[in-house]
Scaffold this motif. Structure first.
Motif, PDB file in Angstrom:
ATOM      1  N   GLY A 198      -3.418 -10.318   1.034  1.00  0.00           N
ATOM      2  CA  GLY A 198      -3.311  -9.152   1.902  1.00  0.00           C
ATOM      3  C   GLY A 198      -2.471  -9.424   3.141  1.00  0.00           C
ATOM      4  O   GLY A 198      -1.636  -8.606   3.526  1.00  0.00           O
ATOM      5  N   GLU A 199      -2.690 -10.560   3.777  1.00  0.00           N
ATOM      6  CA  GLU A 199      -1.916 -10.916   4.965  1.00  0.00           C
ATOM      7  C   GLU A 199      -0.437 -11.094   4.627  1.00  0.00           C
ATOM      8  O   GLU A 199       0.435 -10.645   5.363  1.00  0.00           O
ATOM      9  N   PHE A 200      -0.170 -11.759   3.510  1.00  0.00           N
ATOM     10  CA  PHE A 200       1.204 -11.998   3.091  1.00  0.00           C
ATOM     11  C   PHE A 200       1.921 -10.689   2.797  1.00  0.00           C
ATOM     12  O   PHE A 200       3.033 -10.451   3.262  1.00  0.00           O
ATOM     13  N   THR A 201       1.280  -9.813   2.036  1.00  0.00           N
ATOM     14  CA  THR A 201       1.930  -8.554   1.688  1.00  0.00           C
ATOM     15  C   THR A 201       2.128  -7.668   2.920  1.00  0.00           C
ATOM     16  O   THR A 201       3.160  -7.000   3.040  1.00  0.00           O
ATOM     17  N   THR A 202       1.179  -7.689   3.838  1.00  0.00           N
ATOM     18  CA  THR A 202       1.330  -6.919   5.082  1.00  0.00           C
ATOM     19  C   THR A 202       2.495  -7.458   5.904  1.00  0.00           C
ATOM     20  O   THR A 202       3.309  -6.687   6.426  1.00  0.00           O
ATOM     21  N   MET A 203       2.607  -8.782   6.003  1.00  0.00           N
ATOM     22  CA  MET A 203       3.691  -9.397   6.755  1.00  0.00           C
ATOM     23  C   MET A 203       5.049  -9.020   6.151  1.00  0.00           C
ATOM     24  O   MET A 203       5.972  -8.638   6.865  1.00  0.00           O
ATOM     25  N   VAL A 204       5.160  -9.116   4.834  1.00  0.00           N
ATOM     26  CA  VAL A 204       6.422  -8.776   4.161  1.00  0.00           C
ATOM     27  C   VAL A 204       6.748  -7.296   4.370  1.00  0.00           C
ATOM     28  O   VAL A 204       7.881  -6.946   4.725  1.00  0.00           O
ATOM     29  N   ALA A 205       5.764  -6.428   4.183  1.00  0.00           N
ATOM     30  CA  ALA A 205       5.990  -4.988   4.364  1.00  0.00           C
ATOM     31  C   ALA A 205       6.430  -4.685   5.794  1.00  0.00           C
ATOM     32  O   ALA A 205       7.336  -3.881   6.010  1.00  0.00           O
ATOM     33  N   ASN A 206       5.821  -5.350   6.773  1.00  0.00           N
ATOM     34  CA  ASN A 206       6.211  -5.151   8.172  1.00  0.00           C
ATOM     35  C   ASN A 206       7.646  -5.607   8.418  1.00  0.00           C
ATOM     36  O   ASN A 206       8.405  -4.948   9.132  1.00  0.00           O
ATOM     37  N   ARG A 207       8.028  -6.736   7.836  1.00  0.00           N
ATOM     38  CA  ARG A 207       9.397  -7.234   8.014  1.00  0.00           C
ATOM     39  C   ARG A 207      10.415  -6.296   7.363  1.00  0.00           C
ATOM     40  O   ARG A 207      11.490  -6.066   7.904  1.00  0.00           O
ATOM     41  N   VAL A 208      10.064  -5.771   6.210  1.00  0.00           N
ATOM     42  CA  VAL A 208      10.961  -4.829   5.532  1.00  0.00           C
ATOM     43  C   VAL A 208      11.113  -3.566   6.383  1.00  0.00           C
ATOM     44  O   VAL A 208      12.222  -3.076   6.588  1.00  0.00           O
ATOM     45  N   THR A 209      10.006  -3.076   6.905  1.00  0.00           N
ATOM     46  CA  THR A 209      10.033  -1.877   7.749  1.00  0.00           C
ATOM     47  C   THR A 209      10.853  -2.118   9.006  1.00  0.00           C
ATOM     48  O   THR A 209      11.668  -1.282   9.400  1.00  0.00           O
ATOM     49  N   ARG A 218       2.696  -5.613  -2.594  1.00  0.00           N
ATOM     50  CA  ARG A 218       1.551  -6.282  -3.215  1.00  0.00           C
ATOM     51  C   ARG A 218       1.711  -6.322  -4.739  1.00  0.00           C
ATOM     52  O   ARG A 218       1.491  -7.338  -5.373  1.00  0.00           O
ATOM     53  N   ALA A 219       2.105  -5.198  -5.313  1.00  0.00           N
ATOM     54  CA  ALA A 219       2.304  -5.142  -6.765  1.00  0.00           C
ATOM     55  C   ALA A 219       3.384  -6.133  -7.189  1.00  0.00           C
ATOM     56  O   ALA A 219       3.234  -6.824  -8.208  1.00  0.00           O
ATOM     57  N   PHE A 220       4.458  -6.221  -6.409  1.00  0.00           N
ATOM     58  CA  PHE A 220       5.530  -7.157  -6.722  1.00  0.00           C
ATOM     59  C   PHE A 220       5.032  -8.603  -6.650  1.00  0.00           C
ATOM     60  O   PHE A 220       5.321  -9.417  -7.531  1.00  0.00           O
ATOM     61  N   VAL A 221       4.272  -8.933  -5.606  1.00  0.00           N
ATOM     62  CA  VAL A 221       3.751 -10.296  -5.446  1.00  0.00           C
ATOM     63  C   VAL A 221       2.839 -10.662  -6.613  1.00  0.00           C
ATOM     64  O   VAL A 221       2.971 -11.742  -7.202  1.00  0.00           O
ATOM     65  N   VAL A 222       1.942  -9.768  -6.989  1.00  0.00           N
ATOM     66  CA  VAL A 222       1.035 -10.035  -8.106  1.00  0.00           C
ATOM     67  C   VAL A 222       1.832 -10.203  -9.399  1.00  0.00           C
ATOM     68  O   VAL A 222       1.569 -11.118 -10.197  1.00  0.00           O
ATOM     69  N   GLU A 223       2.837  -9.357  -9.604  1.00  0.00           N
ATOM     70  CA  GLU A 223       3.691  -9.455 -10.791  1.00  0.00           C
ATOM     71  C   GLU A 223       4.404 -10.809 -10.837  1.00  0.00           C
ATOM     72  O   GLU A 223       4.493 -11.440 -11.898  1.00  0.00           O
ATOM     73  N   GLN A 224       4.906 -11.245  -9.699  1.00  0.00           N
ATOM     74  CA  GLN A 224       5.618 -12.523  -9.650  1.00  0.00           C
ATOM     75  C   GLN A 224       4.673 -13.699  -9.883  1.00  0.00           C
ATOM     76  O   GLN A 224       5.035 -14.666 -10.559  1.00  0.00           O
ATOM     77  N   LEU A 225       3.468 -13.630  -9.338  1.00  0.00           N
ATOM     78  CA  LEU A 225       2.479 -14.692  -9.576  1.00  0.00           C
ATOM     79  C   LEU A 225       2.146 -14.784 -11.056  1.00  0.00           C
ATOM     80  O   LEU A 225       2.057 -15.886 -11.611  1.00  0.00           O
ATOM     81  N   ARG A 285       3.494  -1.310   1.578  1.00  0.00           N
ATOM     82  CA  ARG A 285       2.599  -2.449   1.378  1.00  0.00           C
ATOM     83  C   ARG A 285       2.111  -2.533  -0.075  1.00  0.00           C
ATOM     84  O   ARG A 285       2.072  -3.611  -0.661  1.00  0.00           O
ATOM     85  N   ALA A 286       1.766  -1.392  -0.655  1.00  0.00           N
ATOM     86  CA  ALA A 286       1.291  -1.374  -2.040  1.00  0.00           C
ATOM     87  C   ALA A 286       2.388  -1.841  -2.992  1.00  0.00           C
ATOM     88  O   ALA A 286       2.118  -2.581  -3.957  1.00  0.00           O
ATOM     89  N   GLU A 287       3.622  -1.435  -2.720  1.00  0.00           N
ATOM     90  CA  GLU A 287       4.755  -1.865  -3.553  1.00  0.00           C
ATOM     91  C   GLU A 287       4.951  -3.379  -3.456  1.00  0.00           C
ATOM     92  O   GLU A 287       5.148  -4.056  -4.468  1.00  0.00           O
TER      93      GLU A 287
END
Length: 97
Positions: free
Chosen positions: A70-81, A6-13, A2-4
């Motif tokens: 937070g919701e977006f990054t959690t959703m993405v992390a869950n899908r990756v997992t 989130r960092a990617f999303v913030v970097e892209q924004l 999730r932290a990875e």
């Protein structure tokens, strides 16, 4: 994971020229927060899809705009997992056959 994500999303924004100073997990992606318009949200989605191999359905765009960072990054992390677990499970099954 999730932290990875989130960092990617913030970097892209930031790369998309959005102000990420003060951005936190409670900041919405849409009008009340980051203020991503539909094309920018689609751009972010494609970047996440390309990086992590997840996909978003066309009808999810409105839902994504209402999500917080937070919701977006959690959703993405869950899908990756889930995708990793499915791939690992498939590979393990194939090895046994």
């Amino acid at each position: 994971m999730r932290a990875e994500v989130r960092a990617f999303v913030v970097e892209q924004l930031a790369d998309m020229n959005y102000d990420v100073e003060g951005l936190d997990d409670d900041t919405t992606l849409g009008p009340a927060g980051v203020d991503l318009e539909s094309l920018a949200l689609a751009d972010l989605s494609v970047r996440v899809e390309d990086r992590y191999g997840v996909t978003f359905a066309d009808d999810e765009s409105e839902q994504l705009a209402l999500m917080t960072v937070g919701e977006f990054t959690t959703m993405v992390a869950n899908r990756v997992t889930q995708a990793t677990a499915a791939t690992t499970g498939t590979a393990a099954t194939s090895d046994k056959a």
